[in-house]
Design a protein around this motif. Structure first.
Motif, PDB file in Angstrom:
ATOM      1  N   GLN A 105       2.510  12.043   4.619  1.00  0.00           N
ATOM      2  CA  GLN A 105       1.124  12.444   4.434  1.00  0.00           C
ATOM      3  C   GLN A 105       0.672  12.185   2.998  1.00  0.00           C
ATOM      4  OE1 GLN A 105      -1.179  13.970   6.898  1.00  0.00           O
ATOM      5  NE2 GLN A 105       0.325  12.704   7.950  1.00  0.00           N
ATOM      6  N   ILE A 106       1.591  12.439   2.050  1.00  0.00           N
ATOM      7  CA  ILE A 106       1.286  12.139   0.639  1.00  0.00           C
ATOM      8  C   ILE A 106       1.094  10.636   0.460  1.00  0.00           C
ATOM      9  CG2 ILE A 106       2.204  12.214  -1.707  1.00  0.00           C
ATOM     10  CD1 ILE A 106       3.650  14.815  -0.903  1.00  0.00           C
ATOM     11  N   ASN A 107       2.017   9.843   1.076  1.00  0.00           N
ATOM     12  CA  ASN A 107       1.902   8.387   0.993  1.00  0.00           C
ATOM     13  C   ASN A 107       0.588   7.909   1.604  1.00  0.00           C
ATOM     14  OD1 ASN A 107       4.426   8.193  -0.199  1.00  0.00           O
ATOM     15  ND2 ASN A 107       5.499   7.882   1.740  1.00  0.00           N
ATOM     16  N   ALA A 108       0.187   8.480   2.749  1.00  0.00           N
ATOM     17  CA  ALA A 108      -1.048   8.069   3.419  1.00  0.00           C
ATOM     18  C   ALA A 108      -2.258   8.357   2.535  1.00  0.00           C
ATOM     19  CB  ALA A 108      -1.175   8.797   4.762  1.00  0.00           C
ATOM     20  N   ALA A 109      -2.275   9.521   1.903  1.00  0.00           N
ATOM     21  CA  ALA A 109      -3.411   9.860   1.029  1.00  0.00           C
ATOM     22  C   ALA A 109      -3.491   8.894  -0.157  1.00  0.00           C
ATOM     23  CB  ALA A 109      -3.253  11.294   0.535  1.00  0.00           C
ATOM     24  N   LYS A 110      -2.319   8.554  -0.705  1.00  0.00           N
ATOM     25  CA  LYS A 110      -2.302   7.633  -1.845  1.00  0.00           C
ATOM     26  C   LYS A 110      -2.755   6.238  -1.428  1.00  0.00           C
ATOM     27  CE  LYS A 110       0.692   5.918  -5.564  1.00  0.00           C
ATOM     28  NZ  LYS A 110       2.039   5.960  -6.145  1.00  0.00           N
ATOM     29  N   ILE A 111      -2.259   5.775  -0.269  1.00  0.00           N
ATOM     30  CA  ILE A 111      -2.651   4.447   0.222  1.00  0.00           C
ATOM     31  C   ILE A 111      -4.148   4.399   0.481  1.00  0.00           C
ATOM     32  CG2 ILE A 111      -2.406   2.828   2.145  1.00  0.00           C
ATOM     33  CD1 ILE A 111       0.499   3.745   2.381  1.00  0.00           C
ATOM     34  N   LYS A 112      -4.683   5.462   1.092  1.00  0.00           N
ATOM     35  CA  LYS A 112      -6.112   5.472   1.392  1.00  0.00           C
ATOM     36  C   LYS A 112      -6.932   5.428   0.102  1.00  0.00           C
ATOM     37  CE  LYS A 112      -7.616   8.046   4.738  1.00  0.00           C
ATOM     38  NZ  LYS A 112      -8.040   9.217   5.546  1.00  0.00           N
ATOM     39  N   GLU A 113      -6.472   6.175  -0.922  1.00  0.00           N
ATOM     40  CA  GLU A 113      -7.187   6.165  -2.211  1.00  0.00           C
ATOM     41  C   GLU A 113      -7.178   4.776  -2.833  1.00  0.00           C
ATOM     42  OE1 GLU A 113      -6.852   8.286  -6.648  1.00  0.00           O
ATOM     43  OE2 GLU A 113      -5.495   8.863  -5.021  1.00  0.00           O
ATOM     44  N   ILE A 114      -5.995   4.131  -2.831  1.00  0.00           N
ATOM     45  CA  ILE A 114      -5.894   2.771  -3.407  1.00  0.00           C
ATOM     46  C   ILE A 114      -6.714   1.796  -2.568  1.00  0.00           C
ATOM     47  CG2 ILE A 114      -4.307   0.907  -3.960  1.00  0.00           C
ATOM     48  CD1 ILE A 114      -2.159   3.029  -4.429  1.00  0.00           C
ATOM     49  N   LEU A 115      -6.664   1.952  -1.229  1.00  0.00           N
ATOM     50  CA  LEU A 115      -7.414   1.068  -0.341  1.00  0.00           C
ATOM     51  C   LEU A 115      -8.907   1.132  -0.630  1.00  0.00           C
ATOM     52  CD1 LEU A 115      -7.587  -0.728   2.189  1.00  0.00           C
ATOM     53  CD2 LEU A 115      -7.659   1.338   3.564  1.00  0.00           C
ATOM     54  N   ALA A 152       2.721  -1.643  -3.406  1.00  0.00           N
ATOM     55  CA  ALA A 152       3.800  -0.730  -3.798  1.00  0.00           C
ATOM     56  C   ALA A 152       3.753   0.544  -2.961  1.00  0.00           C
ATOM     57  CB  ALA A 152       3.687  -0.390  -5.280  1.00  0.00           C
ATOM     58  N   ALA A 153       2.534   1.081  -2.756  1.00  0.00           N
ATOM     59  CA  ALA A 153       2.406   2.318  -1.968  1.00  0.00           C
ATOM     60  C   ALA A 153       2.814   2.087  -0.518  1.00  0.00           C
ATOM     61  CB  ALA A 153       0.965   2.834  -2.043  1.00  0.00           C
ATOM     62  N   VAL A 154       2.376   0.938   0.037  1.00  0.00           N
ATOM     63  CA  VAL A 154       2.754   0.623   1.421  1.00  0.00           C
ATOM     64  C   VAL A 154       4.250   0.395   1.533  1.00  0.00           C
ATOM     65  CG1 VAL A 154       2.508  -1.094   3.246  1.00  0.00           C
ATOM     66  CG2 VAL A 154       0.493  -0.268   2.049  1.00  0.00           C
ATOM     67  N   SER A 155       4.829  -0.286   0.527  1.00  0.00           N
ATOM     68  CA  SER A 155       6.273  -0.534   0.537  1.00  0.00           C
ATOM     69  C   SER A 155       7.039   0.788   0.507  1.00  0.00           C
ATOM     70  CB  SER A 155       6.661  -1.397  -0.657  1.00  0.00           C
ATOM     71  OG  SER A 155       6.045  -2.644  -0.591  1.00  0.00           O
ATOM     72  N   LYS A 156       6.545   1.756  -0.297  1.00  0.00           N
ATOM     73  CA  LYS A 156       7.222   3.057  -0.350  1.00  0.00           C
ATOM     74  C   LYS A 156       7.139   3.762   0.997  1.00  0.00           C
ATOM     75  CE  LYS A 156       7.367   7.483  -2.801  1.00  0.00           C
ATOM     76  NZ  LYS A 156       7.411   8.240  -1.557  1.00  0.00           N
ATOM     77  N   ALA A 157       5.910   3.715   1.614  1.00  0.00           N
ATOM     78  CA  ALA A 157       5.761   4.357   2.926  1.00  0.00           C
ATOM     79  C   ALA A 157       6.655   3.676   3.963  1.00  0.00           C
ATOM     80  CB  ALA A 157       4.291   4.298   3.359  1.00  0.00           C
TER      81      ALA A 157
END
Length: 670
Positions: A105-115, A152-157
């Motif tokens: 969920q943390i990764n999803a929020a970060k990805i959405k922010e970067i997106l 990077a965020a997607v790779s981490k997720a």
């Protein structure tokens, strides 16, 4: 004995049944665990596909934006349009799928922010391009940093989900390996129980057979004793026969009387039984009538319920039919309004539908297009590669694309980018494929022009640099003897090579300034005649060509003299380059209302009419008689842009065998 055998059978049957129930419960639990693990593995794969789809959507958006920034054609924005909704939907789906995973969920929020940040950057660059503003390196670096952060965020997720997937696969493998072993063990135990029960029952049967044998011997001894007793009775019977004969007569009379009484009693009993049976039948008939009445009422009620259900089912079918018809109609309208060629095909690749754009482009009928008939419009050189790519995409079940040349109704092949993707049903199967073909012929031509330009620029820069290098090497050898006869010639040659390199670099810089909107004009009032005389002095000095200036030499204009000089020098140099046999060059200055017109005329071979339309295009070079001349093909392009920025016009009048006249007009101004 029989009772013990039955008891033993019941005991062993009960044990077998109990064991089978335990095995069934354990097997069901193991299989359920295995199925649950399989679902979790599929869930992790679905999460990974959402991340991949989000990245693919962003790549499509970047590709569309990049194409638009390079060309300015809004057709390239089609992959970008709608990318916001697709990417956000993919991340939302990823967030929904991982709602039980706090880290994801943390990764999803970060990805959405970067997106969102990356999409804003893409839109800002597009808005700048539409407004004609310059795209700076900082803008591109910011976009690249945002895209790198998203990767990077997607790779981490993906890495987090990969760890979870690995753990789930391990669990699945454990249950997959344990369940068969457990079933085999249970089977062996069941076989063992069956064998034990078989031998136990066999033992009971054997003992029972022995007892039956002993019993038969006892019965034989008893039969022998009975025979001896029978013989003694026969002797006694002989003595009593006489007495029996007398009694028989008396008994016969008694028997007849008893028989008559028995017949009377039997008749009375039959009559009573008949009355009882009639009474019982009447009672059963009454109960049957009551049951029949209840059954008829229930049947009537069931028929009414069935009629209601049937009416409701018909309404649902009609509603679903209308929905399907409306959905198909919307799909057809959507496909018909697409600016590209679009089609649908079956999983084996057979095309079932083309939109109107296909028939307008190819000029073919449905019979000449559907099925596999569409392959006839593919260029023969591209067909094997195109068929292989098409087959690979269908087998992979993923979105794919390839390029091919397709012939139009006029018999001309044009490059198209084909992109196909599956339509997935509720079971996760691709029941239909949808494809589009975008005309990229102009983009291909631009790419080819770019490649040609790089090749030409490399060659054109290499030649003067090589000459300059040779001159400098020779000067280095004779630097101790400045009075050598070749010293001054080498310096002149080196300066010419350096000037040529400088001119080429200046052309490249001017094109760069034009692309970035940084070609500024420093206008002032000056005499056109004096400017022409000064900039063409080098022609007179060399003495190989005669240059004559005619017309209104005193005409003054308000413009940028350096840029106008650049245009005139380009016209004169082209007259010398492309008409070397014509030794006379005419420059005419005219006033036409509030415009000043400057014309440069040579008496060379002229220019073919097919090439006139391309003279002022970037990188275009004219070949005369199969001969290629030096240059980057930028001079006339730069000249046309300079005149356009002066709100003027530029053109050429030419006739084969009689020469060419290049001219431009600009406002006289204040």
């Amino acid at each position: 004995m029989k009772t013990r055998l039955v008891r033993n059978l019941q005991i062993w049957f009960g044990l077998s049944l109990l064991f089978l129930v335990c095995v069934a419960i354990a097997s069901y639990s193991s299989i359920q665990n295995m199925l649950e693990s399989s679902k979790e593995v599929d869930h992790s794969k679905l999460v990974a596909r959402q991340l991949t789809y989000a990245m693919s959507t962003m790549k499509d958006a970047e590709t569309g934006q990049r194409g638009y920034l390079l060309t300015g054609y809004e057709e390239f924005l089609q992959p970008y349009n709608g990318s916001y909704q697709k990417a956000i939907a993919a991340i939302n789906e990823f967030q929904n799928l991982t709602k039980d995973n706090a880290e994801q969920q943390i990764n999803a929020a970060k990805i959405k922010e970067i997106l969102l940040h990356r999409l804003n950057i893409l839109q800002e660059l597009i808005d700048k391009r539409k407004a004609g503003k310059a795209i700076t390196k900082a803008d591109l670096v910011a976009g690249k940093d945002a895209m790198d952060a998203m990767r990077a965020a997607v790779s981490k997720a993906e890495a987090d989900e990969e760890k979870l997937l690995h753990a789930r696969v391990v669990t699945l493998n454990k249950f997959t390996s344990v369940t068969p072993l457990f079933v085999v063990f249970a089977t062996l135990v069941a076989i063992a129980i069956s064998i034990i029960s078989y031998f136990r029952v066999l033992k009971e049967i054997t003992e029972r057979a022995k007892l039956y044998g002993t019993l038969e011997l006892k019965e034989q001894e008893t039969a022998q004793l009975n025979e001896e007793l029978t013989a003694a009775n026969e002797e006694l019977n002989t003595a009593n026969e006489d007495l029996a004969a007398f009694n028989e007569e008396l008994n016969a009379s008694n028997e007849e009387l008893a028989s008559a009484n028995e017949e009377l009693n039997s008749s009375n009993e039959q009559l009573l039984n008949a009355q009882e049976n009639i009474q019982e039948l009447n009672e059963k008939l009454g109960a049957s009538n009551e049951e029949l009445s209840v059954t008829v009422d229930e049947l009537y009620e069931s028929q009414q319920n069935l009629q209601l259900l049937n009416d409701e089912l018909e309404d649902r079918v009609d509603h679903r039919t209308r929905e399907l018809a409306e959905s198909e109609s919307r799909f057809r309208v959507m496909m018909a309004t697409l600016p590209q060629i679009a089609w649908t095909s079956l999983p084996d690749g057979e095309v079932t539908f083309f939109n109107r754009k296909w028939y307008d482009y190819t000029g073919r009928t449905p019979e000449q297009s559907l099925g596999w008939a569409w392959t006839s419009i593919i260029h023969p050189d591209d067909l094997p590669r195109c068929a292989e790519a098409y087959k690979s995409i269908l087998e992979s079940g993923e979105v794919g694309e390839f390029e091919a040349r397709k012939i139009n109704s006029e018999g001309v092949y044009r490059w198209h980018l084909a992109r196909i993707q599956p339509v997935i049903n509720d079971e996760g199967e691709a029941r239909l494929w949808v494809g589009t073909a975008t005309d990229i012929d102009e983009l291909k031509n631009l790419q080819q022009q770019k490649d040609d330009f790089i090749s030409i620029a490399s060659h054109e820069l290499k030649t003067p640099i090589t000459s300059l290098k040779v001159s400098l090497q020779l000067l280095d050898r004779i630097k101790g003897d400045p009075s050598a006869p070749t010293f001054s010639k080498l310096i002149v040659q080196a300066n010419k090579s350096l000037d040529k390199v400088g001119a080429l670099i200046e052309d490249l810089l001017n094109v760069s300034r034009l692309n970035q909107g940084q070609l500024y004009l420093n206008k002032r009032k000056f005499s056109v005649g004096e400017l022409v005389g000064d900039c063409c002095e080098h022609v007179r000095v060399e003495g190989e060509y005669s240059l004559e200036i005619t017309g209104d030499k005193e005409l003054e204009v308000y413009a940028d003299p350096e840029r106008i000089e650049q245009v005139i020098i380009n016209f004169v140099n082209n007259a010398i380059k492309y008409a070397p046999q014509s030794r006379e060059i005419d420059v005419r200055i005219e006033k036409q209302g509030d415009l000043a017109k400057v014309s440069v005329t040579d008496h060379g071979p002229g220019i073919h009419p097919e090439k006139v339309a391309h003279l002022f295009e970037r990188y275009f070079r004219v070949d005369t008689g199969g001969l290629q001349f030096s240059g980057l093909g930028l001079g006339l392009y730069i000249s046309s842009e300079i005149i356009k920025r002066h709100d003027g016009k530029i053109g050429v009048d030419t006739e084969l065998g009689k020469g060419s006249t290049f001219w431009f007009t600009i406002p006289i101004g204040d």
